[in-house]
Design an enzyme around this catalytic site. Structure first.
Site, PDB file in Angstrom:
ATOM      1  N   ASP A   1       0.679  -0.873   0.175  1.00 40.64           N
ATOM      2  CA  ASP A   1      -0.020  -0.072  -0.340  1.00 40.64           C
ATOM      3  C   ASP A   1       0.929   1.296  -0.343  1.00 40.64           C
ATOM      4  O   ASP A   1       2.121   1.357   0.164  1.00 40.64           O
ATOM      5  CB  ASP A   1      -0.798   0.040   1.328  1.00 40.64           C
TER       6      ASP A   1
ATOM      7  N   GLU B   1      -0.122  -0.983   5.695  1.00 40.02           N
ATOM      8  CA  GLU B   1       1.242   0.076   6.642  1.00 40.02           C
ATOM      9  C   GLU B   1       0.460   1.564   6.585  1.00 40.02           C
ATOM     10  O   GLU B   1       1.234   2.057   7.816  1.00 40.02           O
ATOM     11  CB  GLU B   1       2.919  -0.005   6.222  1.00 40.02           C
TER      12      GLU B   1
END
Length: 457
Positions: A85, A148
């Site tokens: 991500d 994250e």
């Protein structure tokens, strides 16, 4: 095996696969797709698992929360923890953020440094180890995280659902030589209910894309009389532009984007906007909220006016970033991101911040806390990684502490190791994020050596 020679021979494919990965805009989204972090993030996971499977590795998708590939045998695992991500692209790009363009020996795109570049490099490093035939005493697991940047719910899920814990590991989500200390990380959202009266009325205010990015732009739109608009328009302030509208005025503020962990490297556009609004607003409910934010945070990045300035000899000062503001006629919302030194505590800062906001009329609507991390320099993991760095670079290596926020906090027995080299610019979360192609190869070589150092000895 000569890992550098292998990587040079595989460079074209490595670059192509990274470009493919960058082209997937894997920003967290609640898009009703049924995937926990959105369709694009899921697509990126599927891409990486497919690539790993094509390389001959066993792969696993844990309920679309996190995935991994694995190589080797043994009762214990070494983990390499990366994430797919990315933060939103934001403003200020001179190249498309999701194309992976190559210019002047650099590959550009959101995620090239944080953390797609290192994750793809780690996969190629594992392939090199596989082809080398080096005997391993432990399995190597490359974990592909998906959350994250917005809470690390993926790794919380991994641990709570029986994900295997490594005996040693690292995340290429920080800096070299080795990060053995990370500040505690706190994210908070505060809301304020507006009751506006008179002719000068806020219609909309917006700024920032994520709490952990210093915002490069912010704006506020007001309805007002022509005379009021004229007076505001006549004020000249650095970084402020006032534009007349059909029924009022639009005020725009410019700043310089930076990572939320190093806010002094940027200029906070929200803080600049708030200071200007505090100057032009005369009274009322909105004035109270703006005055508090302007005086207690404004352009500061150390929490001093909130009474939480602190530091230690290991990791330095507390940092504060006002990353997001949004609102309309009836409400105001702000998002904070602040990081306390590794030897200090949540209790020394968070209660003071909440008390100050609540006394000013704000309500806390959300909070997230990641504790600080500290692994002694003499530990086996730190020493092995330092040795790898010295072997690969010929440079003396000492561990360091940073402003927190790497993936290492999410798994036991893990520290941050790369991808940023000493002296290099910190480019993640900034416009025109890039990695030099030479550095991409350097990282792949070092990651291969590190996996062997942890899994083969």
């Amino acid at each position: 095996m000569d890992f550098r020679k292998w990587m040079k021979n595989s460079q074209d494919e490595l670059i192509t696969r990274l470009q493919d990965c960058i082209r997937i805009p894997s920003v967290f989204a609640e898009d009703q797709s049924g995937y926990p972090y959105g369709k694009s993030v899921h697509d990126c996971l599927e891409y990486m698992l497919g690539l790993a499977q094509a390389m001959g590795f066993e792969t696993y998708n844990m309920n679309n929360q996190v995935g991994w590939c694995e190589y080797g045998s043994g009762d214990e695992i070494v983990a390499v923890l990366g994430h797919l991500d990315v933060v939103p692209a934001g403003d200020g790009w001179s190249v498309p953020p999701y194309e992976g363009q190559i210019q002047d020996g650099k590959i550009f795109g959101r995620g090239t440094m944080d953390d797609k570049g290192p994750s793809v490099a780690a996969l190629f490093a594992l392939k090199a180890i596989k082809e080398s035939g080096i005997p391993l005493k432990r399995r190597i697991r490359l974990i592909f995280g998906l959350n994250e940047e917005t809470g690390s719910s993926d790794m919380k899920y991994y641990i709570s659902h029986g994900g295997e814990i490594p005996v040693m590991g690292f995340t290429p989500d920080g800096e070299y030589p080795v990060i053995n200390g990370e500040k505690g990380l706190i994210g908070e959202t505060y809301c304020f209910r507006l009751r506006q009266e008179g002719d000068f009325v806020l219609k909309e205010i917006q700024g920032g894309t994520a709490a952990n990015i210093v915002p490069a732009s912010a704006f506020a739109v007001f309805t007002c009389t022509e005379d009021q608009a004229r007076k505001v328009e006549q004020l000249k302030r650095t970084g402020i532009v006032c534009i007349r509208t059909r029924d009022g005025i639009r005020i725009e503020a410019e700043g310089i984007s930076a990572h939320g962990g190093t806010p002094w490297e940027g200029e906070n556009a929200i803080g600049r906007l708030l200071q200007f609004l505090d100057e032009i607003l005369e009274a009322g409910n909105l004035k109270r909220a703006v005055h508090f934010l302007s005086k207690k945070i404004g352009m500061e990045c150390d929490g001093r006016s909130l009474g939480i300035a602190m530091e230690d000899s290991v990791s330095g000062i507390l940092t504060m970033n006002l990353g997001v503001i949004r609102g309309d006629r009836y409400h105001l919302e702000v998002m904070l991101n602040y990081r306390y030194p590794v030897t200090r505590s949540f209790e020394e800062c968070a209660p003071l911040v909440r008390k100050a906001f609540e006394e000013a009329g704000f309500e806390q609507s959300w909070i997230r806390h990641k504790e600080s991390l500290y692994m002694p320099p003499e530990s086996e993991l730190v020493q092995r990684l330092l040795h790898v760095y010295e072997k690969c670079t010929g440079q003396e290596a000492k561990p360091k502490s940073i402003g927190g926020g790497t993936y290492a906090k999410m798994l036991p027995n893990v520290v941050a190791f790369g991808p940023i080299f000493p002296g290099d610019e910190v480019r993640e979360h900034k416009p025109d994020e890039f990695m030099e192609l030479d550095r991409l190869i350097d990282n792949a070589v070092i990651l291969a050596e590190a996996m062997c150092a942890l899994a083969a000895d």
